[in-house]
Design a protein around this motif. Structure first.
Motif, PDB file in Angstrom:
ATOM      1  N   UNK A  46      52.604  48.875  31.887  1.00 56.51           N
ATOM      2  CA  UNK A  46      52.931  48.083  30.877  1.00 56.51           C
ATOM      3  C   UNK A  46      52.682  48.490  29.407  1.00 56.51           C
ATOM      4  N   UNK A  47      51.671  49.137  29.327  1.00 54.44           N
ATOM      5  CA  UNK A  47      51.403  50.039  27.960  1.00 54.44           C
ATOM      6  C   UNK A  47      51.735  51.403  27.852  1.00 54.44           C
ATOM      7  N   UNK A  48      52.730  51.839  28.757  1.00 54.81           N
ATOM      8  CA  UNK A  48      52.935  53.245  29.186  1.00 54.81           C
ATOM      9  C   UNK A  48      53.013  54.129  27.823  1.00 54.81           C
ATOM     10  N   UNK A  49      52.369  55.321  27.585  1.00 53.72           N
ATOM     11  CA  UNK A  49      52.273  56.133  26.640  1.00 53.72           C
ATOM     12  C   UNK A  49      51.256  55.712  25.668  1.00 53.72           C
ATOM     13  N   UNK A  50      50.643  54.816  26.107  1.00 49.20           N
ATOM     14  CA  UNK A  50      49.493  54.167  25.053  1.00 49.20           C
ATOM     15  C   UNK A  50      48.093  54.183  25.784  1.00 49.20           C
ATOM     16  N   UNK A  51      47.157  54.458  25.185  1.00 51.08           N
ATOM     17  CA  UNK A  51      45.806  54.443  25.919  1.00 51.08           C
ATOM     18  C   UNK A  51      45.409  53.024  26.222  1.00 51.08           C
ATOM     19  N   UNK A  52      44.820  52.879  27.271  1.00 46.74           N
ATOM     20  CA  UNK A  52      44.171  51.670  27.702  1.00 46.74           C
ATOM     21  C   UNK A  52      42.967  51.667  28.095  1.00 46.74           C
ATOM     22  N   UNK A  53      41.992  51.083  27.315  1.00 47.98           N
ATOM     23  CA  UNK A  53      40.566  51.257  27.384  1.00 47.98           C
ATOM     24  C   UNK A  53      40.015  50.744  28.555  1.00 47.98           C
ATOM     25  N   UNK A  54      38.785  51.549  29.067  1.00 46.05           N
ATOM     26  CA  UNK A  54      37.883  51.164  30.255  1.00 46.05           C
ATOM     27  C   UNK A  54      37.859  49.510  30.346  1.00 46.05           C
ATOM     28  N   UNK A  55      37.391  49.120  29.360  1.00 40.54           N
ATOM     29  CA  UNK A  55      36.940  47.817  29.111  1.00 40.54           C
ATOM     30  C   UNK A  55      38.179  46.968  29.374  1.00 40.54           C
ATOM     31  N   UNK A  56      39.511  47.159  28.787  1.00 43.06           N
ATOM     32  CA  UNK A  56      40.467  46.386  28.897  1.00 43.06           C
ATOM     33  C   UNK A  56      41.002  46.458  30.275  1.00 43.06           C
ATOM     34  N   UNK A  57      41.116  47.543  31.224  1.00 43.55           N
ATOM     35  CA  UNK A  57      41.434  47.550  32.430  1.00 43.55           C
ATOM     36  C   UNK A  57      40.562  46.850  33.398  1.00 43.55           C
ATOM     37  N   UNK A  58      39.133  47.098  33.168  1.00 44.27           N
ATOM     38  CA  UNK A  58      38.226  46.123  34.025  1.00 44.27           C
ATOM     39  C   UNK A  58      38.394  44.785  33.760  1.00 44.27           C
TER      40      UNK A  58
ATOM     41  N   UNK B 160      39.215  43.410  37.356  1.00 44.14           N
ATOM     42  CA  UNK B 160      38.262  42.729  37.941  1.00 44.14           C
ATOM     43  C   UNK B 160      37.636  41.384  37.302  1.00 44.14           C
ATOM     44  N   UNK B 161      38.040  41.227  35.982  1.00 43.81           N
ATOM     45  CA  UNK B 161      37.691  40.037  35.404  1.00 43.81           C
ATOM     46  C   UNK B 161      36.424  40.280  34.686  1.00 43.81           C
ATOM     47  N   UNK B 162      36.251  39.347  33.610  1.00 46.72           N
ATOM     48  CA  UNK B 162      35.367  39.783  32.128  1.00 46.72           C
ATOM     49  C   UNK B 162      34.109  40.218  32.839  1.00 46.72           C
ATOM     50  N   UNK B 163      33.500  39.587  33.829  1.00 47.03           N
ATOM     51  CA  UNK B 163      32.034  40.041  34.086  1.00 47.03           C
ATOM     52  C   UNK B 163      31.707  41.384  34.323  1.00 47.03           C
TER      53      UNK B 163
ATOM     54  N   UNK C 140      31.621  46.341  31.970  1.00 48.44           N
ATOM     55  CA  UNK C 140      30.624  47.519  31.996  1.00 48.44           C
ATOM     56  C   UNK C 140      30.591  48.457  33.296  1.00 48.44           C
ATOM     57  N   UNK C 141      31.238  48.007  34.158  1.00 46.41           N
ATOM     58  CA  UNK C 141      31.394  48.767  35.415  1.00 46.41           C
ATOM     59  C   UNK C 141      32.167  49.803  35.541  1.00 46.41           C
ATOM     60  N   UNK C 142      32.220  50.782  34.631  1.00 43.98           N
ATOM     61  CA  UNK C 142      32.745  51.815  34.635  1.00 43.98           C
ATOM     62  C   UNK C 142      33.394  52.450  35.956  1.00 43.98           C
ATOM     63  N   UNK C 143      32.394  52.572  36.724  1.00 43.05           N
ATOM     64  CA  UNK C 143      32.274  53.579  37.921  1.00 43.05           C
ATOM     65  C   UNK C 143      33.540  52.886  39.076  1.00 43.05           C
TER      66      UNK C 143
ATOM     67  N   UNK D 135      32.677  43.747  44.644  1.00 43.20           N
ATOM     68  CA  UNK D 135      33.603  43.603  43.419  1.00 43.20           C
ATOM     69  C   UNK D 135      34.524  42.426  43.647  1.00 43.20           C
ATOM     70  N   UNK D 136      34.601  41.331  43.078  1.00 42.68           N
ATOM     71  CA  UNK D 136      35.402  40.293  43.341  1.00 42.68           C
ATOM     72  C   UNK D 136      36.673  40.452  42.809  1.00 42.68           C
ATOM     73  N   UNK D 137      37.453  40.858  43.545  1.00 42.37           N
ATOM     74  CA  UNK D 137      39.008  41.225  43.286  1.00 42.37           C
ATOM     75  C   UNK D 137      39.706  40.223  43.074  1.00 42.37           C
ATOM     76  N   UNK D 138      40.349  39.977  41.978  1.00 44.89           N
ATOM     77  CA  UNK D 138      41.367  38.899  41.613  1.00 44.89           C
ATOM     78  C   UNK D 138      42.778  39.509  41.966  1.00 44.89           C
ATOM     79  N   UNK D 139      43.439  38.868  42.801  1.00 43.44           N
ATOM     80  CA  UNK D 139      44.772  39.303  43.265  1.00 43.44           C
ATOM     81  C   UNK D 139      45.730  39.367  42.063  1.00 43.44           C
ATOM     82  N   UNK D 140      46.498  40.356  42.086  1.00 45.69           N
ATOM     83  CA  UNK D 140      47.229  40.330  40.635  1.00 45.69           C
ATOM     84  C   UNK D 140      48.176  39.149  40.398  1.00 45.69           C
TER      85      UNK D 140
END
Lengths: 229, 505
Positions: free
Chosen positions: A169-181, A185-188, A191-194, B495-500
């Motif tokens: 969706x953001x191709x060509x553009x950087x997406x931060x770890x935080x944003x992806x996570x 995985x949701x807001x909680x 910080x779980x980069x791994x 990990x509580x995975x939320x389905x897309x």
């Protein structure tokens, strides 16, 4: 279709770099407007509406982040940060403040062109989600959730598929770890980069020819990932 | 001089009762018969009482006895004789003596109490003054000496402060036994010593600042006991006051030095930021312009392009070195904090290879890696710098056409990353190059000798080791990083995975 000329504003206090950027902009058939400080840029903005802003973070009169925040109040158009700061947190801060991508000095001209093109193109087609994506010998059918590599089907787990989707969706553009996570995985878990890095590793193994020298799923050191097209 | 004084005092003690008794007898004898004997007895008792107030116990006792003598001689019949006609006068005499002795005792006891109280009050006054001085001047370096001089005079003791933090630093003038020193320094308690045979006593008190003995306060008094009038209490309080004042002083000093340190840190960050900016900005322009020329010069001669490529590559190498230098400075000034995260080794390899490609676009690099390499917990930006440095070195010291290899291996405890070249190898002991500013092949190749040093610093910050060796003479060098493999993080279950599709709805 008439090809409109994109307007680019360059905010940079160093004359050498400013003219280098301007000459690249002109060679890409862009309309270029240069400002050398935040105040100057604010004045120009009164009668110039850029489609893209190239912004240096270390400006003489104010921090570039101040500009990002002010600019974001009236425009959604992309901002490309060009910075000599190497601290990764600085880049992430600028991205969190509303910048769309960044380049670290010294940058290659090809890289600069690619970023500018990605930002302008993405901005044009942001609501125009393509149903098919082609990356070399990889094909992705988003609607049917089918991925093939050299014609052979590739099985992605739901998480891998979602990561690929967000990057595309953001191709060509950087997406931060935080944003992806946050998106996967949701807001909680921001910080779980791994989590992300390990799923990213799986995704690369499945899609890339050589995971240690990937062509499409690129790592941006300390910041996040970028889907190169 | 002193003896004379005691003598005259003694004389007063003995003479005064006699004089008073004589005077009384002289005045009252003519009135005998007009005044009742009982009243004369009263007047004699009054004189004893007054003498007790004026001269104290001894004098009043003498007065009681002398009075009985005079009363008997001058007023009891037979007159002018010590004989007594009426035996009941013996009762009068004994009453006179007993009353005299008891009054003397009481009065002088009262006097001593008053004395004691007023002494204590003046000591408290002195302490109060001292404490005010200590608190108001708590930044003064001569704090202890000045407060001692304030205290010692009014207390009439000699107080000395000996600066010493442990037994070994003890001033030999103190003449302390080992056990005494142990009490002072180990138990941190005061010691009272009474040297009866030399007619003096002393108190030794440890002065504590934040739980540490910083010195010994010694108070000595000749002849008198230090315990009277609460002087020992006063000294104890005084030593506590000094401790508090000194602690306050050291707290103030450390607060100040923290402030200075924080200012220094700010300045350092500012310098680093501007250095980074000032070095990179011109580099960016130079590299950019060289690339512009390179783009436009496609029709030019081949030699021209080679020169431009050289400028670009050298520019990238300079950038690399500037980054190394800045990273080192940041690392040594604790400016750079570690930002470790779990990750597969792939990303670091990708980043370092991409960065290496900028300065060596045509150099062949081969990566060999087993299938399942465990994840490692590293700061990827720093580890990229390490691998980049090793690749740069390998490229610098081997033939441009030769292959550079990156070999990843692991056992259950360590992940090993080796960078292998086919160059001439290290000419002297390979591991000396990990020291700062030690360079191989002196002078022939460019370099600060920083690369391996900063690599070692970074690897060691990851609890890893770095080791250099020659594979065999003249056929290449190998540098190996070993990183400990820690317990792998748990991922899938937590990990509580939320389905897309669910998330989109």
């Amino acid at each position: 279709m008439i090809q409109t000329v994109h307007k680019v504003m360059i905010i940079e206090d160093d004359v050498g770099i400013s003219s280098l950027l301007a000459s690249q902009g002109i060679s890409m058939n862009l309309d270029v407007n240069c400002a050398n400080c935040v105040k100057d840029a604010m004045d120009h903005l009164k009668n110039y509406e850029p489609d893209l802003v190239l912004l240096d973070l270390g400006l003489p009169d104010a921090d570039g982040k101040t500009f990002i925040k002010t600019f974001r109040l009236k425009s959604d158009n992309p901002i490309l940060v060009i910075s000599s700061r190497t601290q990764e947190s600085e880049k992430v801060d600028a991205l969190n403040a509303g910048a769309d991508d960044y380049l670290t000095k010294p940058f290659g001209l090809n890289e600069l062109k690619a970023r500018i093109n990605a930002l302008l193109r993405r901005h044009q087609t942001i609501n125009n989600a393509a149903n098919l994506m082609k990356l070399g010998d990889i094909e992705v059918d988003w609607a049917r959730r089918i991925i093939t590599k050299k014609g052979d089907p590739v099985n992605l787990s739901p998480i891998e598929f979602e990561i690929l989707n967000i990057l595309a969706t953001s191709r060509g553009k950087v997406v931060t770890h935080r944003n992806l996570l946050a998106k996967v995985w949701g807001g909680a878990h921001t910080d779980d980069h791994h989590y992300l890095r390990i799923y990213m590793g799986h995704l690369r193994k499945k899609l890339e020819h050589d995971p240690t020298q990937p062509q499409y799923l690129l790592t941006v050191a300390g910041v996040g990932y970028r889907l190169e097209v | 001089m002193k003896n004379q004084q005691t003598f005259s005092g003694l004389l007063g003690v003995v003479v005064l009762p006699i004089v008073v008794a004589s005077l009384l007898s002289f005045l009252l004898t003519p009135l005998l018969g007009k005044i009742d004997l009982a009243n004369i007895v009263m007047l004699f008792l009054l004189s004893t009482f007054l003498i007790a107030i004026a001269n104290g116990r001894t004098s009043s006792s003498i007065s009681a006895i002398v009075n009985v003598g005079y009363f008997d001689y001058f007023f009891v019949s037979p007159l002018y004789s010590f004989n007594v006609d009426d035996a009941q006068y013996l009762i009068t005499f004994s009453v006179m003596i007993i009353v005299g002795l008891v009054t003397g005792q009481l009065v002088s006891g009262l006097k001593e109490k008053v004395n004691d109280i007023s002494s204590r009050a003046s000591i408290i006054n002195v302490l109060q003054n001292t404490s005010q001085t200590l608190i108001s001047r708590s930044t003064d370096l001569n704090l202890i000496e000045e407060s001692i001089s304030l205290l010692a005079g009014p207390l009439s003791v000699s107080v000395l402060f000996y600066k010493c933090k442990n037994k070994k630093e003890l001033d030999p003038q103190l003449h302390l036994h080992d056990e005494v020193a142990n009490v002072l320094f180990t138990s941190q308690k005061e010691v009272f010593q009474d040297f009866g045979q030399y007619q003096y006593s002393r108190i030794l008190m440890p002065i504590l600042v934040q739980g540490q003995v910083i010195g010994i306060l010694s108070a000595t008094d000749v002849a008198k006991s230090l315990t009277i009038f609460g002087r020992d209490e006063a000294l104890r309080t005084f030593s506590h006051l000094i401790s508090i004042a000194l602690s306050q002083q050291s707290l103030q000093q450390s607060a100040k030095s923290r402030e200075i340190e924080a200012e220094g840190e700010k300045l350092k960050t500012a310098i680093l930021t501007s250095l980074s900016h000032d070095l990179r900005t011109p580099l960016t322009t130079m590299l950019g312009l060289a690339q512009v020329l390179r783009q436009k010069s496609s029709s030019q001669t081949e030699g021209f392009n080679t020169i431009l490529d050289q400028i670009i590559q050298q520019g990238h190498r300079l950038t690399h070195k500037v980054s190394n230098l800045l990273e080192l400075v940041k690392f040594q000034h604790k400016e750079r904090t570690m930002n470790k995260a779990w990750q597969p080794i792939d990303e670091v390899l990708e980043l370092s290879l991409r960065s290496f490609r900028e300065s060596h676009p045509a150099r062949g690099v081969q990566v060999s890696m087993p299938e399942d390499v465990p994840a490692i917990c590293i700061d990827d930006v720093l580890m990229e710098r390490v691998l980049c440095n090793l690749l740069e070195n390998a490229a610098k010291f081997s033939d441009p056409d030769s292959m550079i290899q990156i070999q990843i291996q692991n056992d259950s405890r360590y992940l090993k990353i080796s960078v292998v070249d086919q160059g001439c190898g290290f000419l002297s002991d390979p591991n000396q190059f990990f020291q700062i500013f030690v360079r191989g092949d002196s002078g022939k190749k460019s370099g600060f000798g920083l690369g391996l040093f900063i690599s070692k610093t970074i690897v060691e910050a990851h609890e890893g080791t770095i080791f250099a060796e020659n594979i065999s003479p003249q056929i290449g060098a190998r540098v190996t990083i070993s990183l400990p493999i820690l317990e792998q993080p748990n991922i899938s279950s937590s990990v509580p995975f939320i389905h897309p599709l669910a998330a989109n709805q």
